[in-house]
Write a protein that holds these residues in place. Structure first.
Motif, PDB file in Angstrom:
ATOM      1  N   UNK A   1       0.863  -1.178   0.000  1.00  0.00           N
ATOM      2  CA  UNK A   1       0.000   0.000   0.000  1.00  0.00           C
ATOM      3  C   UNK A   1       0.896   1.223   0.000  1.00  0.00           C
ATOM      4  N   UNK A   2       0.346   2.354  -0.380  1.00  0.00           N
ATOM      5  CA  UNK A   2       1.119   3.598  -0.475  1.00  0.00           C
ATOM      6  C   UNK A   2       0.718   4.553   0.642  1.00  0.00           C
ATOM      7  N   UNK A   3       1.720   5.102   1.324  1.00  0.00           N
ATOM      8  CA  UNK A   3       1.481   6.103   2.354  1.00  0.00           C
ATOM      9  C   UNK A   3       1.901   7.461   1.791  1.00  0.00           C
ATOM     10  N   UNK A   4       0.963   8.368   1.636  1.00  0.00           N
ATOM     11  CA  UNK A   4       1.277   9.696   1.104  1.00  0.00           C
ATOM     12  C   UNK A   4       2.173  10.434   2.087  1.00  0.00           C
ATOM     13  N   UNK A   5       3.336  10.952   1.618  1.00  0.00           N
ATOM     14  CA  UNK A   5       4.270  11.594   2.541  1.00  0.00           C
ATOM     15  C   UNK A   5       3.748  12.887   3.145  1.00  0.00           C
ATOM     16  N   UNK A   6       2.807  13.549   2.471  1.00  0.00           N
ATOM     17  CA  UNK A   6       2.330  14.838   2.982  1.00  0.00           C
ATOM     18  C   UNK A   6       1.175  14.690   3.969  1.00  0.00           C
ATOM     19  N   UNK A   7       0.287  13.728   3.724  1.00  0.00           N
ATOM     20  CA  UNK A   7      -0.891  13.590   4.579  1.00  0.00           C
ATOM     21  C   UNK A   7      -0.869  12.333   5.448  1.00  0.00           C
ATOM     22  N   UNK A   8      -0.038  11.364   5.062  1.00  0.00           N
ATOM     23  CA  UNK A   8      -0.038  10.101   5.793  1.00  0.00           C
ATOM     24  C   UNK A   8      -1.189   9.199   5.416  1.00  0.00           C
ATOM     25  N   UNK A   9      -1.975   9.616   4.420  1.00  0.00           N
ATOM     26  CA  UNK A   9      -3.113   8.798   3.986  1.00  0.00           C
ATOM     27  C   UNK A   9      -2.633   7.553   3.255  1.00  0.00           C
ATOM     28  N   UNK A  10      -3.418   6.517   3.352  1.00  0.00           N
ATOM     29  CA  UNK A  10      -3.075   5.240   2.733  1.00  0.00           C
ATOM     30  C   UNK A  10      -3.871   5.032   1.448  1.00  0.00           C
TER      31      UNK A  10
END
Length: 398
Positions: free
Chosen positions: A308-317
Motif C-alpha cells: 500500500x502507499x502512504x502519502x508523505x504529505x498527509x499520511x493517507x493510505x
C-alpha cells in the motif's frame, strides 16, 4: 605454486588480435581489470553488443593464451558490452539455460541432504548438495519477475536478521544485474586471503559478495549459462564467509538457469518469495513457488511488497496495486504469509542512497516491519528444523 601477475596476463593478451584483426585487445583498451584468485584468472573483453556472437572466437583465443601461462589452472573470460556504447544497438540475447551442470557445486556420493526425493527405480539417485563451511543456513529471496522490489527486500531482510542478533551475509546471485554494491553503498574490489580465497566486502555489519565488485556498474554481462553457473559457485564456495548464522541469497528474477543452479546445487534451507499485490505479479510468483517445490526447497513464506502507499504529505493510505493478494495466495497454497511492506518514499530514497531503512531509520515504521518479517522467516526456519522436516543444511567440509 607459481605466482601469476597481472602484467604476465596482459602481456599474453597482447598476442590476441582485436576485432577485424586490428591491433590487440589490450592496447585497444578492450580488457577489463584482471582479477586473479587461487591460480584462476578473471577478466572481460568489451565489445559492441550487436557483435557479441561474432566475436566469441576472440574471447576463446584470449582464454586459451591465458591458460597457457605457467601456474594458471583456469580462466574465466566474458564478453561484455558497454551500455553507453551500445545505445541504439540491437538487443543482446540472454544465454539459454544449459543442460550441462557446473560440476564444482556437486557433491560426491554419500553426502546426504534432508528432503531429497528418492530416485525412481533404475535411475541414479540425486546428488547431495554440499554446504558452505561456517554457514548455518542459506535462504534464497526470489521473485517470479523483476520490478517487485526483491533486492530491496533481500537487503532489508538481511539487515533485519542482523538487528535481531544473527550473524549474516548476502550473496548477490544476479550476475546480469547486481544491485548489492549500490544498495549497501560498497565500492572497490575484494581482496584475496592467502592468495587463494576471496575476502567478502562488508558494510553495516553484513558480509557481501557480488559480481558488481568485479565488473564496473555500466558494463553489461554477456555470459553463457555454464559461465553463470561457475561464477555463482565460485562466489559461494571460494569466499571467506567465516561463521554465519545465515547467508541470504538475492536471486535473479524469474526461473532461469541461475535460479536452477542455486536451487539444484546449493543446500537451501528455504526460500522467501517476494510479490506485489496485483494478479499479474502473483502469477509470476507462483512460477517461483513451483520451481522451489519441484527441487524440494521449502518455501518459508511470501512477502507482499509495495502493499500500500502512504502519502508523505498527509499520511493517507492508498492501495495503488490492490491489497492482500499475496496474503490470499499464501493461504491458498498453504505457505506462511511473512508480512506487508508499504510503498514509501523513505524506503525508495534510502535504497537509492545505499543506506537501507533498517539501518538509516531503525526506529521507523518500515524498519520495524522488516525486522518482523525477518523474525517470522527465522522462526519458520527453526520450526522446520525442530519438526525434523526439510531443514537447514548440515555443514560438510570438503
Amino acid at each position: 605454486m607459481t605466482d601469476i601477475s597481472k602484467d604476465q596476463v596482459l602481456d599474453k593478451l597482447r598476442t590476441v588480435r582485436g576485432p577485424d584483426m586490428e591491433g590487440n585487445i589490450v592496447d585497444l583498451g578492450l580488457v577489463s581489470d584482471v582479477f586473479i584468485s587461487d591460480s584462476k584468472v578473471y577478466f572481460s573483453i568489451t565489445v559492441p553488443a550487436e557483435r557479441a556472437k561474432e566475436l566469441d572466437p576472440m574471447r576463446a583465443a584470449a582464454e586459451r593464451v591465458v591458460k597457457d601461462i605457467p601456474g594458471v589452472t583456469a580462466a574465466m573470460v566474458a564478453l561484455t558490452a558497454d551500455k553507453r556504447a551500445a545505445t541504439g544497438s540491437a538487443p543482446v540475447s540472454r544465454p539459454q539455460p544449459s543442460a550441462q551442470p557446473a560440476g564444482r557445486g556437486q557433491a560426491p556420493a554419500g553426502h546426504a541432504h534432508a528432503g531429497h526425493a528418492h530416485a525412481a527405480p533404475g535411475q541414479q539417485p540425486p546428488r547431495a548438495k554440499i554446504g558452505v563451511p561456517g554457514v548455518g543456513a542459506i535462504i534464497a529471496v526470489a521473485s517470479g519477475k523483476g520490478g517487485v522490489g526483491k533486492s530491496t527486500t533481500a537487503v532489508n531482510l538481511a539487515l533485519g536478521l542482523k538487528a535481531n542478533g544473527l550473524k549474516v551475509g548476502i550473496l548477490d546471485a544476479d550476475i546480469y544485474g547486481p544491485s548489492m554494491p549500490r544498495l549497501l553503498k560498497i565500492s572497490g574490489r575484494p581482496q584475496q586471503v592467502d592468495n587463494r580465497i576471496i575476502q567478502p566486502m562488508e558494510n553495516y555489519g553484513i558480509k557481501v559478495m557480488s559480481m558488481g565488485f568485479l565488473v564496473d556498474e555500466d558494463v553489461a554481462m554477456i555470459w553463457r549459462g555454464p559461465m553463470v553457473q561457475s561464477a555463482l559457485m565460485q562466489m559461494l564456495r571460494e569466499v571467506a564467509w567465516g561463521e554465519l548464522d545465515v547467508l541470504v541469497v538475492d536471486m535473479p528474477p524469474g526461473t532461469g538457469d541461475a535460479q536452477l543452479t542455486m536451487a539444484q546445487q546449493v543446500p537451501l534451507a528455504g526460500a522467501v518469495i517476494v510479490s506485489t499485490p496485483q494478479d499479474l505479479a502473483l502469477i509470476d510468483a507462483r512460477k517461483g513457488l513451483n520451481m522451489f517445490n519441484k527441487v524440494e526447497v521449502p518455501v518459508l513464506g511470501i512477502v507482499e511488497n509495495m502493499s500500500y502507499f502512504i502519502a508523505p504529505d498527509t499520511g493517507s493510505r492508498y492501495d495503488i496495486f490492490g491489497h492482500g493478494g499475496a496474503r490470499k495466495e499464501a493461504e491458498k497454497i498453504g505457505v506462511p504469509f511473512l508480512g506487508e511492506v508499504p510503498l514509501t518514499m523513505d524506503i525508495r530514497e534510502t535504497s537509492d542512497a545505499g543506506t537501507p531503512v533498517v539501518v538509516s531509520n531503525p526506529d521507523g515504521v518500515a524498519a520495524g516491519i522488516y525486522r518482523e518479517i525477518a523474525a517470522r522467516t527465522w522462526a519458520e526456519l527453526k520450526a522446520r528444523q525442530a519438526a525434523g522436516g526439510r531443514s537447514a543444511p548440515s555443514i560438510v567440509f570438503e
